[in-house]
Design a protein around this motif. Structure first.
Motif, short mmCIF file in Angstrom:
data_model
loop_
_atom_site.label_atom_id
_atom_site.label_comp_id
_atom_site.label_asym_id
_atom_site.label_seq_id
_atom_site.Cartn_x
_atom_site.Cartn_y
_atom_site.Cartn_z
N ARG A 83 0.78 -1.23 0.00
CA ARG A 83 0.00 0.00 0.00
C ARG A 83 0.81 1.28 0.00
O ARG A 83 0.39 2.32 -0.48
CB ARG A 83 -0.79 0.00 1.31
CG ARG A 83 -2.21 0.13 1.24
CD ARG A 83 -2.79 -0.10 2.60
NE ARG A 83 -3.61 -1.26 2.53
CZ ARG A 83 -4.81 -1.29 1.98
NH1 ARG A 83 -5.33 -0.19 1.50
NH2 ARG A 83 -5.50 -2.39 1.91
N TYR A 103 -8.68 -6.37 -5.37
CA TYR A 103 -8.60 -5.43 -4.26
C TYR A 103 -8.89 -4.00 -4.68
O TYR A 103 -8.84 -3.08 -3.87
CB TYR A 103 -7.21 -5.49 -3.60
CG TYR A 103 -7.02 -6.78 -2.86
CD1 TYR A 103 -6.24 -7.79 -3.38
CD2 TYR A 103 -7.67 -7.00 -1.65
CE1 TYR A 103 -6.09 -8.98 -2.70
CE2 TYR A 103 -7.52 -8.18 -0.97
CZ TYR A 103 -6.74 -9.17 -1.50
OH TYR A 103 -6.60 -10.35 -0.84
N ALA A 139 -11.14 -1.90 -4.92
CA ALA A 139 -12.52 -1.64 -4.54
C ALA A 139 -12.97 -0.23 -4.87
O ALA A 139 -14.16 0.07 -4.86
CB ALA A 139 -12.69 -1.90 -3.04
N THR A 167 -18.70 -7.26 -3.65
CA THR A 167 -18.36 -5.98 -3.04
C THR A 167 -19.36 -5.61 -1.96
O THR A 167 -19.05 -4.92 -1.02
CB THR A 167 -18.36 -4.85 -4.08
OG1 THR A 167 -19.56 -4.93 -4.84
CG2 THR A 167 -17.17 -4.96 -5.00
N LEU A 198 -21.27 -6.86 0.91
CA LEU A 198 -21.37 -8.00 1.80
C LEU A 198 -22.68 -8.04 2.56
O LEU A 198 -22.97 -9.01 3.23
CB LEU A 198 -20.21 -7.99 2.79
CG LEU A 198 -18.83 -8.04 2.13
CD1 LEU A 198 -17.75 -7.99 3.16
CD2 LEU A 198 -18.70 -9.27 1.26
N LEU A 238 -9.64 -9.27 2.00
CA LEU A 238 -10.65 -8.72 1.10
C LEU A 238 -11.77 -8.10 1.92
O LEU A 238 -12.28 -7.03 1.60
CB LEU A 238 -11.22 -9.82 0.18
CG LEU A 238 -12.34 -9.37 -0.75
CD1 LEU A 238 -11.89 -8.25 -1.66
CD2 LEU A 238 -12.85 -10.54 -1.58
N ARG A 239 -12.14 -8.76 3.01
CA ARG A 239 -13.20 -8.25 3.87
C ARG A 239 -12.83 -6.86 4.39
O ARG A 239 -13.64 -5.93 4.36
CB ARG A 239 -13.40 -9.21 5.05
CG ARG A 239 -14.71 -9.07 5.77
CD ARG A 239 -14.79 -10.09 6.89
NE ARG A 239 -15.00 -11.44 6.39
CZ ARG A 239 -16.18 -11.94 6.06
NH1 ARG A 239 -17.26 -11.20 6.16
NH2 ARG A 239 -16.27 -13.17 5.62
N THR A 263 -10.68 -4.76 3.05
CA THR A 263 -10.64 -3.82 1.93
C THR A 263 -12.04 -3.31 1.62
O THR A 263 -12.24 -2.12 1.40
CB THR A 263 -10.10 -4.53 0.67
OG1 THR A 263 -8.82 -5.07 0.97
CG2 THR A 263 -9.99 -3.56 -0.49
N LEU A 264 -13.01 -4.21 1.63
CA LEU A 264 -14.37 -3.80 1.29
C LEU A 264 -14.98 -2.94 2.38
O LEU A 264 -15.75 -2.03 2.11
CB LEU A 264 -15.25 -5.03 1.05
CG LEU A 264 -14.85 -5.86 -0.17
CD1 LEU A 264 -15.69 -7.11 -0.25
CD2 LEU A 264 -15.01 -5.03 -1.44
N GLY A 315 -13.38 -0.83 4.17
CA GLY A 315 -12.78 0.49 4.09
C GLY A 315 -13.33 1.31 2.95
O GLY A 315 -13.17 2.51 2.87
#
Lengths: 575, 157
Positions: free
Chosen positions: A215, A293, A295, A344, A346, B52-53, B55-56, B58
């Motif tokens: 990052r 990733y 997003a 994306t 959840l 991934l969780r 990332t989503l 955020g």
């Protein structure tokens, strides 16, 4: 009978590389067993508790590469409590004491400590390759040991690990003169990166082919890195905050154009959309693109990128690409072999980004497709039947409908027929994950048709023990079975105990299995470790009055030749 | 945001309805946020990896008419490398946002319309990645499209 001297046989064996094949040839006769033992270079251990280091070394004294896997697959989804096990330390200690010239170590879902890494780095002079996937327990101090002491290090590949970032100077610990690094992947590190040290490292690593940044590497640093390493084949872009600096963008574009060997692109955490277009010039050569990733990037930008990627073989993407985007993939990426579409949203409300239409479009447009992982909100039997017709070559088919028990959204029927069509058409299917509303019928189909199936994941499915029995009786090649939140109980578990000889492991959580059933199984099958994982360790089931009938929350059983493990934490009860 | 499901496991509920009944009942109750606190803490569904969780989580979320969504965005002042984070859902409109920001950064900040040399101007980055002047669109629409904020020196606009 041997017509050839041992050296010749050994030379022939050098061409046999797959583990399965080598295991087979070792069974031919005593002589071949012996020759194979001493010449096996790569050892693969799918469950670190199935054997111990001492026995490994007795059988294979001369190996150079070891692959070890620890926790069960469902540990990826927080189903295995912290501290369960999978410690690599005893393995490294044993190997260090022996005379094995270890060169490669690949670990998956194991607990690795800085102490382990330090010991590893000091014990094997020719150590070349460290690949850690989904591991935890170490920090950047451990990485510093590896960098400092492994003078011939070729690969340092850290995939999705939980690493304690001490913001140390591990990047400065590599050999001063030049390094033999081919792979450097630290994308999962969360902390700040010493950019100067990184640039110097890349500049003195002429063999670098794979570089995956974390990052903390901004756009201008990326441009400089790519300018230093135009030979790069596999690039993981870090994240960059939106840079309005057009000069940085131009420098990046210029650097990217020189990377003519670039075949694989990933990362883009927190990336602003317009930086994607800087990569358009190299898209036509890409074979692997991982935007799972990214997003922050919406569908239209993703589509604009993919339109250029005609040679893509593997695509990992978020469902923000939408059905329309998948249609673009279907018409552009004719070489596509593997597709993963991640969710994306959840929360499962409303946003139907990708549906059964996207899946059908891909199956129709991509003739080489053999592996798919697809998260979606809805599915129909008709779509699955069409997919099965279009793509009889699936090796891996994993469908995850986000809402448990969701039926065919058009007919309100269970999805038994759809998955039935998949297993019937796809004769080479090795891995399957099912979801949505499913009755015992789907398992009848799986048991009947999925003859090559090795791994099956079941969640929120089935009606009675018959479902699980169909699978256990039918799928002769089953190796890993993992089940959660499904009404399968002791009858299915105990029906054919010998099944657990050919299977590597069975996971059952939130099912109907009872403590009594597990105890009976452990008695009948002494070659198994039957583990009861009970997170609430104040509530040991032995002390509970309802002993036999008490339902077990999590059970994990696996075959082993070394009996009960000694490192189990208090909340794991091994029967 | 807790990700969980309301379909209680069979080990929690010892008196299960028959399977066909339970599937009908369960498919009617579509809400994901769980009634079961254990599930809420565990975050074990859908089956995606923790990275991934995170990332989503955020990622900026669409604002729903719901209670417990918050909308944290980063706020930078031009010339200051360290930013702040602000929950936009706590403000009723542009005025309260500006007032709060002016207080937070100890300077006067205005929206685009009344530009002059003295005041900082508030800009925002939208979902397309473009930098825009704050104040042109209705507040609700702004909340749906804002990704981050920047307080710029007056001359830049």
């Amino acid at each position: 009978m041997n017509y050839f001297p041992d050296e010749v046989v050994e030379h022939v064996f050098d061409f046999v590389t797959s583990h399965k094949d080598r295991n087979s040839i070792s069974l031919v006769c005593k002589s071949w067993f012996k020759i194979e033992r001493y010449s096996r270079q790569n050892v693969f251990i799918g469950n670190c508790y199935s054997i111990n280091p001492e026995r490994l070394l007795r059988r294979f004294p001369c190996f150079k590469s070891l692959t070890l896997k620890g926790k069960p697959h469902f540990a990826d989804f927080n189903l295995v409590p912290h501290g369960w096990g999978g410690f690599v330390q005893p393995w490294i200690e044993a190997l260090a004491r022996s005379r094995v010239g270890l060169e490669e170590l690949r670990l998956k879902r194991m607990v690795v400590t800085d102490e382990s890494l330090e010991l590893l780095s000091r014990s094997f002079v020719n150590f070349k390759s460290l690949v850690l996937v989904s591991c935890e327990g170490f920090s950047t101090d451990g990485l510093a040991s590896i960098a400092s002491n492994c003078r011939h290090l070729r690969d340092l590949d850290l995939q999705e690990n939980e690493i304690d970032d001490h913001r140390g100077q591990w990047l400065s610990c590599f050999p001063e003169a030049y390094t033999s690094l081919v792979t450097l992947n630290f994308a999962c590190l969360e902390g700040e990166t010493n950019l100067v040290a990184l640039e110097r490292l890349v500049a003195r690593s002429p063999n670098l082919r794979s570089l995956k940044l974390n990052r903390a590497v901004p756009l201008d640093a990326l441009a400089r890195l790519m300018a230093c390493a135009p030979q790069i084949v596999d690039l993981g872009v870090g994240s960059y905050e939106d840079e309005q600096d057009s000069e940085s963008c131009l420098k990046l574009q210029a650097a990217i154009r020189k990377c003519t060997s670039l075949r694989s692109l990933s990362g883009f955490l927190e990336a602003a959309p317009h930086c994607l277009s800087a990569f358009h010039p190299v898209c036509h050569n890409l074979t692997y693109l991982n935007l799972s990733y990214a997003a922050e990037i919406n569908g239209s930008h993703l589509i604009r990128l993919i339109e250029h990627c005609k040679k893509l073989q593997r695509l990992w993407i978020l469902d923000s690409i939408g059905d329309k985007g998948l249609e673009v993939v279907a018409s552009t990426c004719k070489e596509l072999q593997e597709l993963r579409v991640f969710p994306t949203d959840l929360q499962g409300g409303g946003n139907t980004a990708v549906t059964e239409d996207g899946l059908v479009a891909i199956s129709a447009g991509c003739p080489k497709l053999h592996s798919i992982l697809y998260f979606c909100q809805q599915m129909t039997n008709a779509a699955l039947i069409t997919v099965a017709k279009n793509c009889p070559n699936f090796i891996r088919f994993r469908l995850c409908i986000l809402e448990p028990h969701k039926p065919d959204h058009v007919t309100s029927q269970p999805l038994d027929e759809g998955f039935g069509a998949i297993v019937q058409a796809c004769k080479n299917l090795k891995r399957l994950s099912v979801s949505g509303l499913l009755t015992d019928q789907v398992f009848l189909y799986i048991g009947m048709f999925a003859t090559q199936l090795e791994m099956l994941s079941i969640a929120f499915a089935g009606d009675t023990d018959k479902g699980m029995l169909y699978v256990l009786n039918g799928c002769k090649k089953m190796r890993k079975l993992e089940i959660r939140d499904s009404p399968f109980g002791d009858t299915a578990l105990l029906a054919d105990v010998n099944k657990y000889v050919t299977m590597r492991s069975l996971w059952m959580s939130s099912c109907e299995v009872t403590l009594g059933g597990c105890k009976r199984l452990a008695q009948k099958a002494p070659w198994l470790n039957v583990e009861i994982i009970n997170e609430n360790d104040n509530n040991r089931m032995e002390e509970n009055g309802y002993e036999g009938r008490q339902k077990v929350d999590k059970m994990y059983l696996y075959r082993t030749v070394v009996g009960t493990r000694v490192d189990a934490p208090p909340f794991v009860w091994i029967l | 945001m807790e990700i969980c499901n309301s379909y209680s496991s069979s080990s929690v509920d010892s008196t299960n309805p028959s399977p066909s009944e339970s599937s009908v009942n369960l498919s009617l109750s579509l809400t994901f946020p769980s009634t079961s606190p254990q599930r809420a803490r565990k975050q074990d569904w859908p089956p995606i990896k923790p990275r991934l969780r995170d990332t989503l989580k955020g990622r900026r979320r669409l604002l729903q008419r719901d209670y417990d969504t918050c909308l944290f965005v980063k706020v930078y002042m031009e010339g200051v490398p360290i930013g702040r984070k602000l929950d936009l859902s706590t403000f009723s409109g542009y005025e309260s946002l500006l007032e709060n920001l002016s207080h937070m950064f100890n300077t006067s900040i205005i929206c685009g319309n009344h530009r002059d040399r003295k005041h900082h101007v508030l800009t925002y980055q939208d979902t397309d990645g473009d930098w825009m002047m704050v104040g042109d669109i209705p507040w609700e629409m702004f909340l749906e499209t804002v990704r981050r904020l920047k307080i710029t020196k007056p001359e830049r606009c």
